[in-house]
Every structure is written in C-alpha cells, then in structure tokens.
Scaffold this active site. Structure first.
Site, PDB file in Angstrom:
ATOM      1  N   ASN A  12      53.583  37.306 -35.710  1.00  0.00           N
ATOM      2  CA  ASN A  12      53.884  38.713 -36.003  1.00  0.00           C
ATOM      3  C   ASN A  12      55.029  38.728 -37.009  1.00  0.00           C
ATOM      4  O   ASN A  12      56.159  38.390 -36.666  1.00  0.00           O
ATOM      5  CB  ASN A  12      54.285  39.412 -34.690  1.00  0.00           C
ATOM      6  N   TRP A  13      54.694  39.092 -38.234  1.00  0.00           N
ATOM      7  CA  TRP A  13      55.718  39.053 -39.294  1.00  0.00           C
ATOM      8  C   TRP A  13      56.678  40.241 -39.216  1.00  0.00           C
ATOM      9  O   TRP A  13      57.659  40.274 -39.935  1.00  0.00           O
ATOM     10  CB  TRP A  13      55.047  38.995 -40.674  1.00  0.00           C
ATOM     11  N   LYS A  14      56.357  41.231 -38.382  1.00  0.00           N
ATOM     12  CA  LYS A  14      57.205  42.428 -38.261  1.00  0.00           C
ATOM     13  C   LYS A  14      57.465  43.016 -39.656  1.00  0.00           C
ATOM     14  O   LYS A  14      56.589  42.950 -40.512  1.00  0.00           O
ATOM     15  CB  LYS A  14      58.489  42.079 -37.502  1.00  0.00           C
ATOM     16  N   HIS A  99      54.111  46.576 -28.658  1.00  0.00           N
ATOM     17  CA  HIS A  99      55.210  45.626 -28.816  1.00  0.00           C
ATOM     18  C   HIS A  99      56.504  46.295 -28.357  1.00  0.00           C
ATOM     19  O   HIS A  99      56.690  47.498 -28.565  1.00  0.00           O
ATOM     20  CB  HIS A  99      55.328  45.181 -30.283  1.00  0.00           C
ATOM     21  N   GLU A 101      59.339  46.413 -29.511  1.00  0.00           N
ATOM     22  CA  GLU A 101      60.080  47.126 -30.571  1.00  0.00           C
ATOM     23  C   GLU A 101      59.468  48.506 -30.825  1.00  0.00           C
ATOM     24  O   GLU A 101      60.177  49.461 -31.139  1.00  0.00           O
ATOM     25  CB  GLU A 101      60.113  46.261 -31.845  1.00  0.00           C
ATOM     26  N   GLU A 169      55.963  39.288 -23.159  1.00  0.00           N
ATOM     27  CA  GLU A 169      57.138  39.043 -23.982  1.00  0.00           C
ATOM     28  C   GLU A 169      58.376  39.647 -23.310  1.00  0.00           C
ATOM     29  O   GLU A 169      58.617  40.860 -23.429  1.00  0.00           O
ATOM     30  CB  GLU A 169      56.971  39.688 -25.354  1.00  0.00           C
ATOM     31  N   GLY A 175      63.644  37.220 -30.287  1.00  0.00           N
ATOM     32  CA  GLY A 175      64.607  37.084 -31.383  1.00  0.00           C
ATOM     33  C   GLY A 175      65.987  36.616 -30.950  1.00  0.00           C
ATOM     34  O   GLY A 175      66.936  36.655 -31.727  1.00  0.00           O
ATOM     35  N   SER A 213      60.977  33.992 -28.703  1.00  0.00           N
ATOM     36  CA  SER A 213      61.682  32.779 -29.131  1.00  0.00           C
ATOM     37  C   SER A 213      60.854  31.502 -29.009  1.00  0.00           C
ATOM     38  O   SER A 213      61.384  30.429 -28.716  1.00  0.00           O
ATOM     39  CB  SER A 213      63.007  32.629 -28.383  1.00  0.00           C
ATOM     40  N   GLY A 234      57.317  35.553 -33.423  1.00  0.00           N
ATOM     41  CA  GLY A 234      57.931  36.398 -34.439  1.00  0.00           C
ATOM     42  C   GLY A 234      58.571  35.541 -35.526  1.00  0.00           C
ATOM     43  O   GLY A 234      57.911  35.066 -36.440  1.00  0.00           O
ATOM     44  N   GLY A 235      59.880  35.343 -35.401  1.00  0.00           N
ATOM     45  CA  GLY A 235      60.662  34.660 -36.441  1.00  0.00           C
ATOM     46  C   GLY A 235      60.061  33.352 -36.929  1.00  0.00           C
ATOM     47  O   GLY A 235      60.035  33.092 -38.139  1.00  0.00           O
TER      48      GLY A 235
HETATM   49  P1  PGA Z   1      60.465  36.039 -31.741  1.00  0.00           P
HETATM   50  O1  PGA Z   1      59.607  37.380 -31.586  1.00  0.00           O
HETATM   51  O2  PGA Z   1      59.486  34.891 -31.763  1.00  0.00           O
HETATM   52  O3  PGA Z   1      61.179  36.203 -33.030  1.00  0.00           O
HETATM   53  O4  PGA Z   1      61.367  35.969 -30.552  1.00  0.00           O
HETATM   54  C1  PGA Z   1      58.514  37.413 -30.726  1.00  0.00           C
HETATM   55  C2  PGA Z   1      57.816  38.732 -30.821  1.00  0.00           C
HETATM   56  O5  PGA Z   1      58.477  39.776 -30.908  1.00  0.00           O
HETATM   57  O6  PGA Z   1      56.577  38.757 -30.798  1.00  0.00           O
END
Ligand code: PGA
Length: 251
Positions: A12-14, A99, A101, A169, A175, A213, A234-235
């Site tokens: 997920n590149w957000k 998600h 967020e 998650e 993150g 993470s 994510g990251g």
């Molecule tokens: P992260 O994000 O790998 O940067 O912790 C995970 C996500 O939000 O899907």
C-alpha cells in the site's frame, strides 16, 4: 499457513509516488518474472493518479494493481471521490477498504466500510477489509472485542473467499516499527477465523493478512504464524529492494 490458501503479499503506497515511481514497479515485475509459477499473489496499491500507468507497467505479469479506497456509489456528484468501477476501469483488481488511516482521518465507520466493500464487489474488485485495534484498546484488553465488532460489521452480505480478504493491522504497529509478537498475531488471526466461520460458508478459504511494520527482517517470522496468509505492507512496499524480500518469503 494453510496449504489451501494462496498467500497475498500486498503493498500500500498510501499518498506516496510520482510518475517516476514506475521504475520501482518495473523492478518488482522483473523480480516476479523470474518465477514461472509464483506460489503467492503480489499486489501494489499505488495512489489513484498512478493506477492506469502502473497497470500498464504490470501488464500480464504476476503483479496486480489495486486501489486504496473507493466511494460506495458507482458515479455521481461526489467531488474528489473515485468509484470501484473507475478503479476497475483503470486496471485495478483489488481495493483496500477500511484502512485505519481512512477510519481515523475520514471518519469511516464500520457501516461505511461495509458499504465500500459492497461497492468493491459490485465493481468487480476483491475487497481487502482492514481491521485492527488502537494501543488504548489493546492496553484495555479490548483487542478481541474490537476485532469482532469490526469483522462482523464491516463485511457485506455476499462476502466470499473469492471476493474478500481480511487484513489485521494493529493501529499501533502501523508505521511505528513496532510489531506484535508472533503469539499475539496468532491469537488475533485465530479469533478472526472463528468470527469468519460464523459469517461465511467458505471461511476456511479466506485469506487473512497481517499488516503493521512488516519488513524484510521480520516477514519470514510473521508469515510463518498460523492463519497468516500474507502481508499488507506500507513503508517497505515503496522500494522494490525493500518489498521483494517480503514477497520472497512466500514466492
Ligand atoms: P507500515 O503500514 O507497513 O508502514 O507499517 C502498513 C499499512 O498501513 O498497511
């Protein structure tokens, strides 16, 4: 990991990535193409601005493309929103919904998430429905209750193993570099599967991903946990050099 469930390693590149990020996807595709019969599904969810271009780069490779969210409606006066049908038209085959967020920044309740998952199905997309507890909820020993509530109320009628993936998650792990222990992950994933058993006929086939993470250094341990059928990253999905080692645990 059950033998019958094909792992999904999803990135997920957000809100990251300009047109130049296509080079990362090209590198990922080049890695994937070295495997004639990959044993997992690979997905990248770029920002919507890059979707069509990324879908073209992925072409017929094993790498699929997905959206990060969709509106519940097919079309209409919803400035700035994007429908599942539009994502599909641009080349997506999956869409993340709920998600944390989106739940936090856009007040997406379980009912909203359910409507979006339904929309993803209507548009011909596989919905990745995210659930997870906050740190305060974990510390108050409410994790399993929160997860039950989210799973029961975010999954639409008609959810099947073919059109729905769950991503667990923990919000406090996203993150932050912090992850639950494998034992903690196992407890929640077993709980999710139990909830799914009560909701779906083919629950034993539904993939339940872990996210928060995940990186090359912990992916193997996390992917080995019972009932973990892949990762939502994510990251560490932004660079092919970081993402590929995670895919490599399951390819
Ligand atoms: P992260 O994000 O790998 O940067 O912790 C995970 C996500 O939000 O899907």
């Amino acid at each position: 990991m059950s033998n019958q469930r094909r792992p999904l390693i999803a990135g997920n590149w957000k809100m990251n990535g300009l047109a130049s990020a296509a080079s990362e996807l090209k590198e990922l595709v080049a890695h994937a193409e070295k495997h004639a019969a990959p044993k997992c599904d690979i997905l990248i969810c770029p920002p919507a601005t890059l979707l069509r271009e990324m879908a073209a780069v992925a072409g017929n490779s094993a790498v699929e493309i997905g959206g990060q969210v969709c509106h519940a409606n097919e079309s209409g006066a919803h400035t700035g929103d994007i429908s599942a049908e539009m994502l599909k038209d641009a080349g997506a085959s999956y869409c993340i919904v709920g998600h944390s967020e989106r739940r936090a920044d856009h007040n997406e309740t379980n009912a909203v998430v359910k409507a979006k998952a339904e929309a993803a199905h209507r548009g011909g997309l596989i919905a990745i429905v995210c659930v997870g507890e906050t740190l305060a909820e974990r510390e108050a020993d409410k994790t399993l209750d929160v997860i039950s509530d989210q799973v029961k109320n975010s999954l639409p009628e008609g959810a099947t193993a073919a059109n729905t993936v769950i991503a667990y998650e923990p919000v406090w792990a996203i993150g932050t570099g912090k992850t639950p222990t494998p034992d903690d992950v196992a407890v929640v994933h077993a709980h999710i599967r139990k909830e799914l058993d009560a909701l779906m006929n083919d629950s034993d086939q539904v993939r339940v991903l872990y996210g928060g993470s995940v990186k090359g250094s912990n992916a193997e341990e996390l992917m080995a946990v019972e009932n973990v059928d892949g990762a939502l990253v994510g990251g560490a999905s932004l660079k092919a050099a970081d993402f590929w080692p995670i895919v490599a645990t399951s390819i």
